[in-house]
Design a protein around this motif. Sequence first.
Motif, PDB file in Angstrom:
ATOM      1  N   ASN A 276       0.840  -1.198   0.000  1.00  0.00           N
ATOM      2  CA  ASN A 276       0.000   0.000   0.000  1.00  0.00           C
ATOM      3  C   ASN A 276       0.873   1.246   0.000  1.00  0.00           C
ATOM      4  N   PHE A 277       0.232   2.406  -0.036  1.00  0.00           N
ATOM      5  CA  PHE A 277       0.967   3.666  -0.133  1.00  0.00           C
ATOM      6  C   PHE A 277       1.799   3.957   1.103  1.00  0.00           C
ATOM      7  N   LEU A 283       9.409   3.646   2.619  1.00  0.00           N
ATOM      8  CA  LEU A 283      10.672   3.244   2.007  1.00  0.00           C
ATOM      9  C   LEU A 283      11.279   4.353   1.163  1.00  0.00           C
ATOM     10  N   THR A 284      10.473   5.054   0.387  1.00  0.00           N
ATOM     11  CA  THR A 284      11.033   6.152  -0.400  1.00  0.00           C
ATOM     12  C   THR A 284      11.519   7.271   0.515  1.00  0.00           C
ATOM     13  N   GLY A 285      10.824   7.467   1.629  1.00  0.00           N
ATOM     14  CA  GLY A 285      11.238   8.505   2.569  1.00  0.00           C
ATOM     15  C   GLY A 285      12.549   8.196   3.259  1.00  0.00           C
ATOM     16  N   LYS A 286      12.867   6.912   3.425  1.00  0.00           N
ATOM     17  CA  LYS A 286      14.119   6.512   4.063  1.00  0.00           C
ATOM     18  C   LYS A 286      15.301   6.510   3.096  1.00  0.00           C
ATOM     19  N   SER A 287      15.018   6.522   1.810  1.00  0.00           N
ATOM     20  CA  SER A 287      16.081   6.369   0.826  1.00  0.00           C
ATOM     21  C   SER A 287      16.984   7.591   0.768  1.00  0.00           C
ATOM     22  N   LYS A 288      18.289   7.337   0.664  1.00  0.00           N
ATOM     23  CA  LYS A 288      19.265   8.412   0.519  1.00  0.00           C
ATOM     24  C   LYS A 288      19.590   8.686  -0.946  1.00  0.00           C
ATOM     25  N   ALA A 294       7.109   0.977  -6.569  1.00  0.00           N
ATOM     26  CA  ALA A 294       6.384   0.284  -7.631  1.00  0.00           C
ATOM     27  C   ALA A 294       5.528  -0.826  -7.060  1.00  0.00           C
ATOM     28  N   GLN A 295       4.436  -1.082  -7.741  1.00  0.00           N
ATOM     29  CA  GLN A 295       3.564  -2.208  -7.425  1.00  0.00           C
ATOM     30  C   GLN A 295       3.193  -2.924  -8.715  1.00  0.00           C
ATOM     31  N   ALA A 296       2.856  -4.196  -8.579  1.00  0.00           N
ATOM     32  CA  ALA A 296       2.402  -4.978  -9.729  1.00  0.00           C
ATOM     33  C   ALA A 296       1.069  -5.638  -9.426  1.00  0.00           C
ATOM     34  N   ALA A 316      -7.635   6.859  -5.120  1.00  0.00           N
ATOM     35  CA  ALA A 316      -7.662   6.697  -3.668  1.00  0.00           C
ATOM     36  C   ALA A 316      -6.258   6.485  -3.117  1.00  0.00           C
ATOM     37  N   GLN A 317      -5.430   5.719  -3.817  1.00  0.00           N
ATOM     38  CA  GLN A 317      -4.059   5.479  -3.350  1.00  0.00           C
ATOM     39  C   GLN A 317      -3.268   6.792  -3.302  1.00  0.00           C
ATOM     40  N   LEU A 318      -3.382   7.613  -4.330  1.00  0.00           N
ATOM     41  CA  LEU A 318      -2.615   8.856  -4.364  1.00  0.00           C
ATOM     42  C   LEU A 318      -3.121   9.850  -3.323  1.00  0.00           C
ATOM     43  N   LYS A 319      -4.419   9.843  -3.056  1.00  0.00           N
ATOM     44  CA  LYS A 319      -4.939  10.690  -1.975  1.00  0.00           C
ATOM     45  C   LYS A 319      -4.375  10.233  -0.627  1.00  0.00           C
ATOM     46  N   GLY A 320      -4.336   8.916  -0.406  1.00  0.00           N
ATOM     47  CA  GLY A 320      -3.756   8.395   0.823  1.00  0.00           C
ATOM     48  C   GLY A 320      -2.292   8.773   0.962  1.00  0.00           C
TER      49      GLY A 320
END
Length: 336
Positions: A276-277, A283-288, A294-296, A316-320
């Motif tokens: 989920n978002f 994970l993207t927030g922790k990345s340096k 990505a999702q499949a 709905a995902q992008l709003k979340g």
Amino acid sequence: MGADRKLDHIKLAFQSQMNGIAADERFFYEPMLSGHPSDKPEEIPFAGKKLKAPVWVSSMTGGTQLANTINHNLARACGEFGLGMGLGSCRKLLDDDTYFSDFDVRADIGEEQPLYTNLGIAQVEELLDNGQTDKIERLISRLRADGLIVHINPMQEWLQPEGNLIQHPPIETVKRLLEQVEFPVIVKEVGQGFGPESLLRLLKLPLAAVDFGAFGGTNFARIELERNSELNRELYEPFVRVGMSAEQMLNSVNQMVDGGEEIKCRQLIISGGIQNFLDGYYLTGKSKLPAIYAQASAFLKYSQGEYAVLRDYVDAQLKGLRIAKAFLRINENHSE
């Protein structure tokens, strides 16, 4: 209306107790620091183009009527919401146009969004050995794609009853490809991820991105094992339990960045077990390094019928995701 809402609260209060449910310790909830976010899209650079949200639709499939519907629905959603997309394996298009329409989605996604075609490392190796990289260039040109995803799948190929054996170390094949072509190249795994040494070797190359394909999501080695004989399923099952999770891979990359490693690839696509978002945001927030997620399988679930169903899911995902960015702060001390 107010009385009805209060009555709802009374009825639902007993169903909404959190006893026995653990808090998500990846985040601090900070309700004092933001208002509700607007729907204004972001501008996220990606390999010469811009995304409107940090979301990538991972490579899926082609070759059946259902796959045609899936791919065109997904491309339409990527165009509407400003996402990036990787096509499923385009191997069958190298010499045969029978299924071309399944993959011909540039008109749906539009010119502004990144679209990448996809070949396995075994096919890339074969084309290089035979001096046929022009076939890849023609494939990209015909699909009006921006570049190529090379999926790294030696375990899948070995377990696949009709699989192709790889002759050279994939890192050498990727290097050879980069020396001979000018289009952007993304390298991804297919459900077991990359160990630290493989990650470091990849990040030292001038790739457009590394896509984790980590352990925890769809595992293509396991898919092929299920197609195998009963004896092989019993003997080789331990192989499909080997891999690196997305967070383990991200921690390895962050350590490389902190350690001063010379890194030429400056873009990650974090995939594998992203449910989920909130997983993606964390994970993207922790990345340096600059990262999108990505999702499949989640997209696959909602893309098989009417476009409106997929559209509602993506919206709905992008709003979340926007709400998460407004009110949640990442707990840097948390680890899996």
